[in-house]
Scaffold this active site. Sequence first.
Site, PDB file in Angstrom:
ATOM      1  N   LYS A   1      -4.811  -1.190  13.749  1.00  0.00           N
ATOM      2  CA  LYS A   1      -4.387   0.019  14.450  1.00  0.00           C
ATOM      3  C   LYS A   1      -4.848  -0.059  15.905  1.00  0.00           C
ATOM      4  O   LYS A   1      -5.989  -0.399  16.202  1.00  0.00           O
ATOM      5  CB  LYS A   1      -4.992   1.239  13.770  1.00  0.00           C
ATOM      6  CG  LYS A   1      -4.451   1.434  12.379  1.00  0.00           C
ATOM      7  CD  LYS A   1      -5.111   2.586  11.679  1.00  0.00           C
ATOM      8  CE  LYS A   1      -6.537   2.254  11.294  1.00  0.00           C
ATOM      9  NZ  LYS A   1      -7.151   3.314  10.469  1.00  0.00           N
TER      10      LYS A   1
ATOM     11  N   GLU B   1       0.852  -1.197   0.000  1.00  0.00           N
ATOM     12  CA  GLU B   1       0.000   0.000   0.000  1.00  0.00           C
ATOM     13  C   GLU B   1       0.886   1.245   0.000  1.00  0.00           C
ATOM     14  O   GLU B   1       2.091   1.157   0.259  1.00  0.00           O
ATOM     15  CB  GLU B   1      -0.894   0.011   1.239  1.00  0.00           C
ATOM     16  CG  GLU B   1      -0.125   0.133   2.548  1.00  0.00           C
ATOM     17  CD  GLU B   1      -0.906   0.872   3.635  1.00  0.00           C
ATOM     18  OE1 GLU B   1      -1.405   1.973   3.364  1.00  0.00           O
ATOM     19  OE2 GLU B   1      -0.992   0.335   4.749  1.00  0.00           O
TER      20      GLU B   1
HETATM   21  N1  PSU Z   1      -2.424   2.118  10.175  1.00  0.00           N
HETATM   22  C1  PSU Z   1      -1.242   2.749  10.309  1.00  0.00           C
HETATM   23  N2  PSU Z   1      -0.833   3.604   9.332  1.00  0.00           N
HETATM   24  C2  PSU Z   1      -1.609   3.835   8.228  1.00  0.00           C
HETATM   25  C3  PSU Z   1      -2.865   3.161   8.090  1.00  0.00           C
HETATM   26  C4  PSU Z   1      -3.221   2.305   9.101  1.00  0.00           C
HETATM   27  O1  PSU Z   1      -0.562   2.579  11.293  1.00  0.00           O
HETATM   28  O2  PSU Z   1      -1.205   4.621   7.377  1.00  0.00           O
HETATM   29  C5  PSU Z   1      -3.729   3.380   6.875  1.00  0.00           C
HETATM   30  C6  PSU Z   1      -3.814   2.102   6.026  1.00  0.00           C
HETATM   31  O3  PSU Z   1      -3.621   2.470   4.674  1.00  0.00           O
HETATM   32  C7  PSU Z   1      -5.246   1.624   6.233  1.00  0.00           C
HETATM   33  C8  PSU Z   1      -5.963   2.933   6.426  1.00  0.00           C
HETATM   34  O4  PSU Z   1      -5.752   0.892   5.155  1.00  0.00           O
HETATM   35  O5  PSU Z   1      -5.075   3.675   7.255  1.00  0.00           O
HETATM   36  C9  PSU Z   1      -7.333   2.770   7.047  1.00  0.00           C
HETATM   37  O6  PSU Z   1      -7.981   3.994   7.032  1.00  0.00           O
HETATM   38  P1  PSU Z   1      -9.524   4.118   7.488  1.00  0.00           P
HETATM   39  O7  PSU Z   1      -9.521   3.828   8.952  1.00  0.00           O
HETATM   40  O8  PSU Z   1      -9.888   5.536   7.165  1.00  0.00           O
HETATM   41  O9  PSU Z   1     -10.289   3.121   6.682  1.00  0.00           O
END
Ligand code: PSU
Length: 308
Positions: A160, A26
């Site tokens: 996360k 990603e």
């Molecule tokens: N966790 C991290 N760093 C990130 C992300 C998650 O520690 O950059 C990013 C990933 O690309 C993940 C996205 O797919 O955040 C999820 O975002 P959301 O919660 O808005 O769906």
Amino acid sequence: MTTSFVRVSDEVAEAVADHRPVVAMESTIFSSLGLPSPSNRECLDRCIRAVRANGSVPALTAILDGTAVVGVVGDEIDRVLAATAKVAARDIPTALGSGLEVGVTTVSASVTLAARAGVEVFATGGIGGVHRGSEASGDVSHDLLALSRHRVVTVTAGAKAFLDLARTLETLETLGVPVVGWHTDRFPAFYVRDSGLPVPHCADSADEVARMLRGAAAVGHPGGVLVANPIPEGDELDPSLVDNALAAGLDEVARRGLSGPAVTPVVLGAIAAATDGLSVPANLALAESNASVAAGIALALAAMHDEG
Ligand code: PSU
Ligand code: MN
């Protein structure tokens, strides 16, 4: 105006056609939304080296000039590192339709593009999931649904840490996504190795994970396999430090009234500040470790093809 919308680099396309190992990556984590500069570039370099170390080909995904790119290389990498537009899977149609100049792909967008290019293994830092307070906000990352739609192995250091991890695991179960601990029976929580929650299955080899993906295909089970790889032991952060940093991050989100895709970058920034920057090397170490595990699984899949 029409374009072909998707561009797979020659190196990636040739490796896929020859059934050689490829690892999709990603790009959100490598942009300013994921890591501060210059750690973001270091993180990308280390991940690419980890993938190439066993002969696998890295396939960084992003949106460039209205085209979905699988295999970002050369000068384009600088554009990705500096990007500020986050593209989830549901944003791909609007990004392509409107000719978005630069967009960085989240997990959901990246597995979509990996599958489209025939890449079977994907490495991230951490996936999105069910946010705390989602009963009220409805904030559940599209990552989870995307994992259930595309037959790709995703290697993650858990979800996360500021998410509701128990609900995230329940939702993965609802969606039919196998969650496999890598040499562990505990679900990791990004900066720490053990969230306190169990995973239903533990895998001890890349071959085993490769067989899971082939088994899913054999019975027509849609969707991928989520491999949960804990942060390396020496790089783990003190759980109480992480808890305090998370509280600081969530406070900032509440104070600024943020919601949706804006939440993650702000919490990550607040965690870096509250840990005196310690979260950043931890993030680099876990991303590199995930890339390395992913490369091993890609190699096992390629070997399985050669055996017929
Ligand atoms: N966790 C991290 N760093 C990130 C992300 C998650 O520690 O950059 C990013 C990933 O690309 C993940 C996205 O797919 O955040 C999820 O975002 P959301 O919660 O808005 O769906
Ligand atoms: Mn969200």
